[in-house]
Design an enzyme around this catalytic site. Structure first.
Site, PDB file in Angstrom:
ATOM      1  N   ASN A 166       0.848  -1.198   0.000  1.00 49.13           N
ATOM      2  CA  ASN A 166       0.000   0.000   0.000  1.00 49.13           C
ATOM      3  C   ASN A 166       0.890   1.257   0.000  1.00 49.13           C
ATOM      4  O   ASN A 166       0.668   2.186   0.773  1.00 49.13           O
ATOM      5  CB  ASN A 166      -0.965  -0.016   1.193  1.00 49.13           C
ATOM      6  CG  ASN A 166      -2.106   0.982   1.008  1.00 49.13           C
ATOM      7  OD1 ASN A 166      -2.321   1.500  -0.075  1.00 49.13           O
ATOM      8  ND2 ASN A 166      -2.817   1.268   2.079  1.00 49.13           N
TER       9      ASN A 166
ATOM     10  N   GLU B 121       1.375  -3.174  -5.036  1.00 53.41           N
ATOM     11  CA  GLU B 121       0.954  -1.800  -4.755  1.00 53.41           C
ATOM     12  C   GLU B 121       2.129  -0.967  -4.245  1.00 53.41           C
ATOM     13  O   GLU B 121       2.084  -0.370  -3.177  1.00 53.41           O
ATOM     14  CB  GLU B 121      -0.239  -1.771  -3.787  1.00 53.41           C
ATOM     15  CG  GLU B 121      -1.450  -1.171  -4.462  1.00 53.41           C
ATOM     16  CD  GLU B 121      -2.651  -0.950  -3.563  1.00 53.41           C
ATOM     17  OE1 GLU B 121      -3.234   0.144  -3.662  1.00 53.41           O
ATOM     18  OE2 GLU B 121      -3.011  -1.837  -2.782  1.00 53.41           O
TER      19      GLU B 121
ATOM     20  N   ASP C 240      -1.395 -10.216  -4.128  1.00 46.10           N
ATOM     21  CA  ASP C 240      -2.723  -9.804  -3.687  1.00 46.10           C
ATOM     22  C   ASP C 240      -3.680 -10.146  -4.824  1.00 46.10           C
ATOM     23  O   ASP C 240      -3.700  -9.484  -5.856  1.00 46.10           O
ATOM     24  CB  ASP C 240      -2.711  -8.303  -3.381  1.00 46.10           C
ATOM     25  CG  ASP C 240      -4.084  -7.772  -3.004  1.00 46.10           C
ATOM     26  OD1 ASP C 240      -5.040  -8.568  -2.952  1.00 46.10           O
ATOM     27  OD2 ASP C 240      -4.192  -6.562  -2.768  1.00 46.10           O
TER      28      ASP C 240
ATOM     29  N   ASN D   9      -6.978 -10.290  -4.493  1.00 46.64           N
ATOM     30  CA  ASN D   9      -8.243  -9.558  -4.341  1.00 46.64           C
ATOM     31  C   ASN D   9      -9.468 -10.458  -4.461  1.00 46.64           C
ATOM     32  O   ASN D   9     -10.533 -10.014  -4.893  1.00 46.64           O
ATOM     33  CB  ASN D   9      -8.314  -8.381  -5.332  1.00 46.64           C
ATOM     34  CG  ASN D   9      -7.835  -7.090  -4.701  1.00 46.64           C
ATOM     35  OD1 ASN D   9      -8.222  -6.745  -3.595  1.00 46.64           O
ATOM     36  ND2 ASN D   9      -6.962  -6.373  -5.397  1.00 46.64           N
TER      37      ASN D   9
ATOM     38  N   HIS E 214      -2.407  -4.601   4.611  1.00 48.36           N
ATOM     39  CA  HIS E 214      -2.204  -6.043   4.438  1.00 48.36           C
ATOM     40  C   HIS E 214      -1.114  -6.518   5.391  1.00 48.36           C
ATOM     41  O   HIS E 214      -0.258  -5.721   5.800  1.00 48.36           O
ATOM     42  CB  HIS E 214      -1.746  -6.376   3.009  1.00 48.36           C
ATOM     43  CG  HIS E 214      -2.788  -6.173   1.964  1.00 48.36           C
ATOM     44  ND1 HIS E 214      -3.410  -7.213   1.316  1.00 48.36           N
ATOM     45  CD2 HIS E 214      -3.306  -5.041   1.432  1.00 48.36           C
ATOM     46  CE1 HIS E 214      -4.271  -6.729   0.427  1.00 48.36           C
ATOM     47  NE2 HIS E 214      -4.227  -5.419   0.480  1.00 48.36           N
TER      48      HIS E 214
END
Length: 261
Positions: free
Chosen positions: A11, A37, A153, A155, A250
């Site tokens: 992130n 990310e 990730d 999702n 995360h």
């Protein structure tokens, strides 16, 4: 010996580094680390994040600033690095890095991948379905030619056990029937959800919303995966979701395997 592989959605690599990510990465003794990310460009990474925890990084950045981007850090020099998976739409979003370790007749890849989120609305959910449709045959082709572990990730929470409030999320992106069916289909081709092979317990999550008391109450989702070809999955020994510090929304997921690069 063996092979320690970490996946973490940062992130934002600059944000995560301000929260202690770099020190943790140095202490975790990983052989490879897939990050997603990154939310940075090459100029932001230069001189700061090319090497993390004694590992060399390879990246695919998104064309759009402050968005997406993936990296793969590795202790051993790969024989080849592939940036992107040959899909113009999603390669522009920075979602795929593959390091190949081909030697002595063995073909082996480690992949860091960031699947789109569809939670912002119908347009991005449609993009997510396009991504899933494009990635599926790519992974099947790869599986036919080489051993690999894809971390990232995804999702998608696959089963009811993979999120706390599954009843209330059946119409929400990340737990839609079509997404879950895609994951089921992928695993039916022989790929293995390695964490679940090692840990069948409930309440095992890797992402928590920043809203409400999600983290404090462990109202989470398991969105981060190791997806491996059967022979590599067979060697998996230990898993850990690291919860002692927070670098991101995360948590890092580490799995120790019994093979060496």
């Amino acid at each position: 010996m063996g092979f320690r592989l970490v996946t973490l959605n940062l992130n934002g690599i600059r944000s995560a580094s301000s929260k202690g990510f770099l020190d943790w990465a140095a202490s975790t003794a990983a052989d490879c680390m897939g990050v997603q990310e990154v939310k940075a460009q090459a100029a932001d990474v230069a001189g700061r994040f090319e090497r993390v925890g004694g590992l060399d990084g390879f990246f695919q950045f998104a064309q759009k600033k402050g968005y997406s981007g993936v990296g793969l850090y590795t202790r051993q020099q790969p024989s080849e690095v592939l940036i992107g998976f040959g899909n113009d739409e999603f390669d522009a979003e920075g979602r795929y890095v593959e390091a190949r370790y081909d030697r002595g007749g063995r073909k082996l890849s480690i992949i860091s991948c960031y699947f789109p989120s569809g939670s912002s609305g119908e347009e991005r959910q449609a993009a997510k379905y396009r991504f899933l449709a494009a990635l599926f045959p790519h992974l099947l082709q790869l599986k036919a030619e080489r051993e690999f572990i894809l971390v990232g990730d995804v999702n998608i929470a696959h089963q009811e056990i993979d999120l706390k409030n599954w009843r209330g999320n059946q119409k929400n992106s990340g737990f839609l029937p079509e997404e879950r069916a895609w994951m089921t289909q992928l695993l039916e081709t022989g790929l293995v959800d390695v964490f679940r092979r090692l840990n069948p317990n409930p309440d095992q999550y890797t992402w928590w919303s920043n809203r409400g008391q999600a983290w404090a109450k462990n109202v989470g989702w398991r969105l981060d995966y190791h997806l491996a070809t059967p022979a590599l999955a067979e060697t998996a020994q230990r898993e850990q979701i690291y919860l002692a510090q927070r670098f991101s929304d995360h948590a890092p997921l580490t799995i120790d395997y019994g093979f060496e690069l």
